[in-house]
Write a protein that holds these residues in place. Structure first.
Motif, PDB file in Angstrom:
ATOM      1  N   ALA A  47      -6.932 -35.762  23.035  1.00 36.95           N
ATOM      2  CA  ALA A  47      -7.432 -35.825  21.660  1.00 36.95           C
ATOM      3  C   ALA A  47      -8.419 -34.704  21.381  1.00 36.95           C
ATOM      4  O   ALA A  47      -8.405 -34.101  20.300  1.00 36.95           O
ATOM      5  CB  ALA A  47      -8.081 -37.180  21.402  1.00 36.95           C
ATOM      6  N   SER A  57      -6.895 -32.417  11.656  1.00 39.84           N
ATOM      7  CA  SER A  57      -6.215 -33.642  12.093  1.00 39.84           C
ATOM      8  C   SER A  57      -7.195 -34.790  12.343  1.00 39.84           C
ATOM      9  O   SER A  57      -6.793 -35.957  12.347  1.00 39.84           O
ATOM     10  CB  SER A  57      -5.415 -33.388  13.374  1.00 39.84           C
ATOM     11  OG  SER A  57      -6.284 -33.222  14.495  1.00 39.84           O
ATOM     12  N   CYS A  59      -8.372 -35.761  15.026  1.00 39.22           N
ATOM     13  CA  CYS A  59      -7.714 -36.518  16.094  1.00 39.22           C
ATOM     14  C   CYS A  59      -8.682 -37.426  16.849  1.00 39.22           C
ATOM     15  O   CYS A  59      -9.744 -36.996  17.309  1.00 39.22           O
ATOM     16  CB  CYS A  59      -7.038 -35.569  17.071  1.00 39.22           C
ATOM     17  SG  CYS A  59      -6.044 -36.422  18.309  1.00 39.22           S
TER      18      CYS A  59
END
Length: 253
Positions: A47, A57, A59
């Protein structure tokens, strides 16, 4: 971008050469906000790398054992707390144990069925509940060509049976969730050049198996990721209960 600002969860993304990681990268490249889930602690590093490469993103890492219903529901709650909703779940986490039918121990049978079938039920139903409540969503289950042709490449009878169960579960949930505007589809890859495959067999054995594939080679994780993105995106809004073959022609039916 195809998935701009869509909230996507990808399981099985800890390994650097996996279908899950390739899917996470492709979805991030196409504008998705992503959460990556895996039982292995390496998902945290995965991640972090994705967030650094694709800052938009956002993440997040979710360490989760999918054989636990409680952990799957906790992972879902963490995604909702972070992003507020979930638009797609791409479930590629699984386990493979090559063995002849008479070599499969009860413990190995329970392990493979527990991860591949019960684990799929746990993670999919956790996120399906939220998708049904918001009246939208796409679920993509990564099964296997072994479920269609009765094994024959890699993995044992328990593996093929577990992935056959994933296909049946996919079709059943597609029927049950259709009225809530939640789509559920499956992908059946064949021999894919992932870390697991490269560690489990020699290059000569991989070449030998590849001779049975009309395209003459194993697939690449990113080739499966492309099918995952298609089913997760609005390009496939009238598809549910379907199975996409990504198999190089090894099973044409």
């Amino acid at each position: 971008m195809l998935l701009k600002d869509k909230i996507c969860v990808i399981t099985g993304a800890a390994s650097s050469h996996s279908i899950g990681r390739a899917t996470a990268i492709l979805l991030a490249e196409n504008g998705a906000k992503i959460a990556v889930l895996d039982v292995h602690g390496g998902v945290v590093d995965a991640a972090a790398a994705l967030a650094e490469q694709y800052p938009a993103s956002g993440c997040m890492a979710l360490q989760c054992d999918i054989t636990s219903q409680e952990e799957c529901e906790a992972a879902r709650d963490a995604v909702i707390a972070r992003f507020g909703r979930v638009d797609a779940l791409i479930h590629s986490a699984g386990i493979m144990k090559p063995a002849k039918y008479n070599e499969i121990s009860p413990a190995e049978y329970e392990l493979v069925m527990g991860v591949n079938l019960r684990g799929t039920f746990n993670i999919v139903t956790a996120f399906a509940t939220t998708m049904a409540a918001q009246k939208s969503g796409s679920i993509v289950n990564v099964a296997s060509v072994a479920a269609q042709r009765g094994g024959g490449l890699f993995g044992g009878a328990h593996y093929a049976a577990s992935k056959g169960g994933v296909l049946s579960l996919t079709r059943t949930l597609a029927r049950e969730l259709g009225s809530a505007n939640v789509r559920v589809n499956a992908i059946c890859p064949s021999l894919i050049a992932t870390d697991f495959v490269s560690e489990a067999m020699s290059a000569d054995r991989l070449d030998e198996l590849s001779t049975a594939i009309p395209l003459g080679r194993p697939g690449r994780p990113e080739e499966v990721a492309g099918a995952c993105m298609f089913l997760a995106s609005d390009l496939s809004t009238y598809m549910t209960g379907a199975t996409l073959d990504v198999n190089g022609g090894i099973h044409i039916h």
